[in-house]
Design a protein around this motif. Structure first.
Motif, PDB file in Angstrom:
ATOM      1  N   ALA A 157      21.319  42.797  44.080  1.00 51.34           N
ATOM      2  CA  ALA A 157      22.271  41.916  43.405  1.00 51.34           C
ATOM      3  C   ALA A 157      23.368  41.423  44.347  1.00 51.34           C
ATOM      4  CB  ALA A 157      22.896  42.637  42.215  1.00 51.34           C
ATOM      5  N   ILE A 158      23.653  42.175  45.398  1.00 50.00           N
ATOM      6  CA  ILE A 158      24.730  41.793  46.320  1.00 50.00           C
ATOM      7  C   ILE A 158      24.496  40.409  46.932  1.00 50.00           C
ATOM      8  CG2 ILE A 158      25.883  42.399  48.489  1.00 50.00           C
ATOM      9  CD1 ILE A 158      25.484  45.368  47.632  1.00 50.00           C
ATOM     10  N   PRO A 159      23.300  40.107  47.465  1.00 56.27           N
ATOM     11  CA  PRO A 159      23.084  38.755  47.997  1.00 56.27           C
ATOM     12  C   PRO A 159      23.222  37.670  46.925  1.00 56.27           C
ATOM     13  CG  PRO A 159      21.377  40.227  48.790  1.00 56.27           C
ATOM     14  CD  PRO A 159      22.163  40.975  47.764  1.00 56.27           C
ATOM     15  N   CYS A 160      22.903  37.997  45.689  1.00 61.52           N
ATOM     16  CA  CYS A 160      23.047  37.014  44.613  1.00 61.52           C
ATOM     17  C   CYS A 160      24.510  36.630  44.433  1.00 61.52           C
ATOM     18  CB  CYS A 160      22.469  37.570  43.317  1.00 61.52           C
ATOM     19  SG  CYS A 160      20.701  37.914  43.409  1.00 61.52           S
ATOM     20  N   TYR A 161      25.405  37.607  44.536  1.00 65.42           N
ATOM     21  CA  TYR A 161      26.829  37.304  44.402  1.00 65.42           C
ATOM     22  C   TYR A 161      27.366  36.560  45.628  1.00 65.42           C
ATOM     23  CZ  TYR A 161      27.214  39.587  39.973  1.00 65.42           C
ATOM     24  OH  TYR A 161      27.066  39.892  38.642  1.00 65.42           O
ATOM     25  N   VAL A 162      26.793  36.804  46.788  1.00 67.11           N
ATOM     26  CA  VAL A 162      27.165  36.018  47.975  1.00 67.11           C
ATOM     27  C   VAL A 162      26.761  34.561  47.757  1.00 67.11           C
ATOM     28  CG1 VAL A 162      26.737  35.685  50.441  1.00 67.11           C
ATOM     29  CG2 VAL A 162      27.056  37.989  49.541  1.00 67.11           C
ATOM     30  N   ILE A 163      25.591  34.345  47.189  1.00 66.98           N
ATOM     31  CA  ILE A 163      25.127  32.983  46.899  1.00 66.98           C
ATOM     32  C   ILE A 163      26.041  32.319  45.866  1.00 66.98           C
ATOM     33  CG2 ILE A 163      23.243  31.649  45.871  1.00 66.98           C
ATOM     34  CD1 ILE A 163      21.338  33.685  47.237  1.00 66.98           C
TER      35      ILE A 163
ATOM     36  N   LYS B 175      18.673  30.935  53.214  1.00 74.37           N
ATOM     37  CA  LYS B 175      18.295  32.083  54.043  1.00 74.37           C
ATOM     38  C   LYS B 175      18.534  33.403  53.312  1.00 74.37           C
ATOM     39  CE  LYS B 175      19.047  29.707  58.396  1.00 74.37           C
ATOM     40  NZ  LYS B 175      19.868  29.599  59.600  1.00 74.37           N
ATOM     41  N   ILE B 176      19.620  33.477  52.570  1.00 73.47           N
ATOM     42  CA  ILE B 176      19.921  34.703  51.826  1.00 73.47           C
ATOM     43  C   ILE B 176      18.874  34.936  50.737  1.00 73.47           C
ATOM     44  CG2 ILE B 176      21.582  35.770  50.249  1.00 73.47           C
ATOM     45  CD1 ILE B 176      23.788  34.441  51.927  1.00 73.47           C
ATOM     46  N   ILE B 177      18.464  33.876  50.057  1.00 71.05           N
ATOM     47  CA  ILE B 177      17.418  34.010  49.031  1.00 71.05           C
ATOM     48  C   ILE B 177      16.146  34.551  49.657  1.00 71.05           C
ATOM     49  CG2 ILE B 177      15.899  32.746  47.452  1.00 71.05           C
ATOM     50  CD1 ILE B 177      18.238  30.776  47.038  1.00 71.05           C
ATOM     51  N   LEU B 178      15.767  34.006  50.803  1.00 73.04           N
ATOM     52  CA  LEU B 178      14.552  34.455  51.482  1.00 73.04           C
ATOM     53  C   LEU B 178      14.682  35.909  51.929  1.00 73.04           C
ATOM     54  CD1 LEU B 178      11.906  33.068  52.012  1.00 73.04           C
ATOM     55  CD2 LEU B 178      12.725  32.448  54.270  1.00 73.04           C
ATOM     56  N   PHE B 179      15.848  36.276  52.458  1.00 71.82           N
ATOM     57  CA  PHE B 179      16.085  37.659  52.872  1.00 71.82           C
ATOM     58  C   PHE B 179      15.993  38.604  51.680  1.00 71.82           C
ATOM     59  CE2 PHE B 179      19.214  41.103  53.000  1.00 71.82           C
ATOM     60  CZ  PHE B 179      18.669  41.870  54.021  1.00 71.82           C
ATOM     61  N   ASP B 180      16.586  38.216  50.560  1.00 73.55           N
ATOM     62  CA  ASP B 180      16.565  39.067  49.371  1.00 73.55           C
ATOM     63  C   ASP B 180      15.137  39.247  48.860  1.00 73.55           C
ATOM     64  OD1 ASP B 180      17.881  40.697  47.536  1.00 73.55           O
ATOM     65  OD2 ASP B 180      18.134  39.070  46.085  1.00 73.55           O
TER      66      ASP B 180
ATOM     67  N   SER C 270      14.191  29.167  47.748  1.00 74.19           N
ATOM     68  CA  SER C 270      14.657  29.055  49.125  1.00 74.19           C
ATOM     69  C   SER C 270      14.241  27.721  49.741  1.00 74.19           C
ATOM     70  CB  SER C 270      14.098  30.212  49.954  1.00 74.19           C
ATOM     71  OG  SER C 270      14.494  30.093  51.287  1.00 74.19           O
ATOM     72  N   VAL C 271      13.022  27.313  49.490  1.00 74.89           N
ATOM     73  CA  VAL C 271      12.540  26.030  50.024  1.00 74.89           C
ATOM     74  C   VAL C 271      13.315  24.873  49.396  1.00 74.89           C
ATOM     75  CG1 VAL C 271      10.548  24.472  50.072  1.00 74.89           C
ATOM     76  CG2 VAL C 271      10.261  26.875  50.660  1.00 74.89           C
ATOM     77  N   VAL C 272      13.551  24.932  48.101  1.00 70.79           N
ATOM     78  CA  VAL C 272      14.319  23.879  47.435  1.00 70.79           C
ATOM     79  C   VAL C 272      15.731  23.798  48.018  1.00 70.79           C
ATOM     80  CG1 VAL C 272      15.380  23.221  45.236  1.00 70.79           C
ATOM     81  CG2 VAL C 272      12.980  23.875  45.299  1.00 70.79           C
ATOM     82  N   ALA C 273      16.356  24.944  48.248  1.00 70.04           N
ATOM     83  CA  ALA C 273      17.700  24.952  48.830  1.00 70.04           C
ATOM     84  C   ALA C 273      17.684  24.401  50.255  1.00 70.04           C
ATOM     85  CB  ALA C 273      18.280  26.365  48.807  1.00 70.04           C
ATOM     86  N   ALA C 274      16.657  24.735  51.035  1.00 71.52           N
ATOM     87  CA  ALA C 274      16.562  24.220  52.407  1.00 71.52           C
ATOM     88  C   ALA C 274      16.385  22.703  52.400  1.00 71.52           C
ATOM     89  CB  ALA C 274      15.414  24.894  53.144  1.00 71.52           C
ATOM     90  N   VAL C 275      15.562  22.200  51.485  1.00 69.96           N
ATOM     91  CA  VAL C 275      15.366  20.748  51.381  1.00 69.96           C
ATOM     92  C   VAL C 275      16.662  20.079  50.940  1.00 69.96           C
ATOM     93  CG1 VAL C 275      14.153  18.962  50.061  1.00 69.96           C
ATOM     94  CG2 VAL C 275      12.874  20.875  51.008  1.00 69.96           C
ATOM     95  N   LEU C 276      17.346  20.677  49.980  1.00 65.49           N
ATOM     96  CA  LEU C 276      18.618  20.124  49.527  1.00 65.49           C
ATOM     97  C   LEU C 276      19.636  20.094  50.663  1.00 65.49           C
ATOM     98  CD1 LEU C 276      20.306  19.043  47.173  1.00 65.49           C
ATOM     99  CD2 LEU C 276      20.887  21.405  46.634  1.00 65.49           C
ATOM    100  N   SER C 277      19.655  21.139  51.471  1.00 68.32           N
ATOM    101  CA  SER C 277      20.551  21.185  52.625  1.00 68.32           C
ATOM    102  C   SER C 277      20.235  20.042  53.591  1.00 68.32           C
ATOM    103  CB  SER C 277      20.425  22.530  53.326  1.00 68.32           C
ATOM    104  OG  SER C 277      21.123  22.521  54.542  1.00 68.32           O
ATOM    105  N   HIS C 278      18.959  19.836  53.839  1.00 70.56           N
ATOM    106  CA  HIS C 278      18.544  18.749  54.730  1.00 70.56           C
ATOM    107  C   HIS C 278      18.984  17.395  54.172  1.00 70.56           C
ATOM    108  CE1 HIS C 278      16.054  16.472  57.506  1.00 70.56           C
ATOM    109  NE2 HIS C 278      15.551  15.826  56.464  1.00 70.56           N
ATOM    110  N   LEU C 279      18.813  17.206  52.868  1.00 65.42           N
ATOM    111  CA  LEU C 279      19.206  15.936  52.255  1.00 65.42           C
ATOM    112  C   LEU C 279      20.722  15.740  52.289  1.00 65.42           C
ATOM    113  CD1 LEU C 279      16.783  15.855  49.202  1.00 65.42           C
ATOM    114  CD2 LEU C 279      16.625  14.529  51.315  1.00 65.42           C
ATOM    115  N   VAL C 280      21.479  16.815  52.124  1.00 61.65           N
ATOM    116  CA  VAL C 280      22.939  16.706  52.199  1.00 61.65           C
ATOM    117  C   VAL C 280      23.370  16.326  53.615  1.00 61.65           C
ATOM    118  CG1 VAL C 280      25.100  18.012  52.027  1.00 61.65           C
ATOM    119  CG2 VAL C 280      23.393  18.216  50.226  1.00 61.65           C
ATOM    120  N   VAL C 281      22.693  16.877  54.628  1.00 60.71           N
ATOM    121  CA  VAL C 281      22.995  16.497  56.012  1.00 60.71           C
ATOM    122  C   VAL C 281      22.729  15.009  56.216  1.00 60.71           C
ATOM    123  CG1 VAL C 281      22.239  16.757  58.408  1.00 60.71           C
ATOM    124  CG2 VAL C 281      22.652  18.771  57.020  1.00 60.71           C
TER     125      VAL C 281
END
Length: 159
Positions: free
Chosen positions: A58-64, A94-99, A135-146
């Protein structure tokens, strides 16, 4: 929807998710564990390892959620498409993937030392798959925001 209104709604959702997670981790999981132990006392050896697994997971979830709060603040400041938001979203990916990896490895280890049930491993596959998709959706969203931040910067320079 205006930026400040969107920020407010995002913060409300983040707080609601955090409270729901707190209820699940502090009330529901321990209660379910005690119910399972009451129905089968042999499961008492599994209670503490599973409780620790869920709390650490749950800790990584709260970081997210914290990163989501930071993104909401930037949206309220009319910086929706910024490199800072892209970094926050990429870190969340990355945190989602690590979790997911942590959850998978610990579950397999618990299965190997007979503190887990093979049926749980099957359910674990779906949980890990959902985490990888998120995680993939978040990575794609990050790319689109860039990309949007680059376009916005170019637009600001030409005006």
């Amino acid at each position: 929807m205006r930026q400040k209104e969107l920020e407010k709604w995002l913060k409300i959702v983040i707080i609601a998710v955090a409270l729901c997670g707190l209820v699940v981790c502090a009330v529901a999981i321990p209660w379910i564990g005690h119910v399972l132990i009451a129905s089968d006392p042999q499961l008492s050896d599994m209670y503490i390892p599973w409780l620790v697994l869920f709390i650490i997971s749950a800790i990584p979830c709260y970081v997210i959620l914290y990163l989501g709060w930071r993104v909401a603040v930037n949206i309220g400041k009319d910086r929706s498409f910024s490199l800072e938001n892209a970094r926050h979203i990429k870190l969340a990916s990355k945190i989602i993937l690590f979790d997911a990896l942590y959850f998978f490895v610990v579950n397999v280890c618990m299965w190997r030392i007979y503190v887990n049930h093979p049926g749980v491993i099957l359910a674990l596959v779906f949980i890990v798959f959902a985490c990888v998709v998120a995680s993939v959706v978040a990575a794609v969203l990050s790319h689109l925001v860039v990309k949007a931040a680059d376009l916005q910067e170019q637009s600001d320079l030409t005006i």
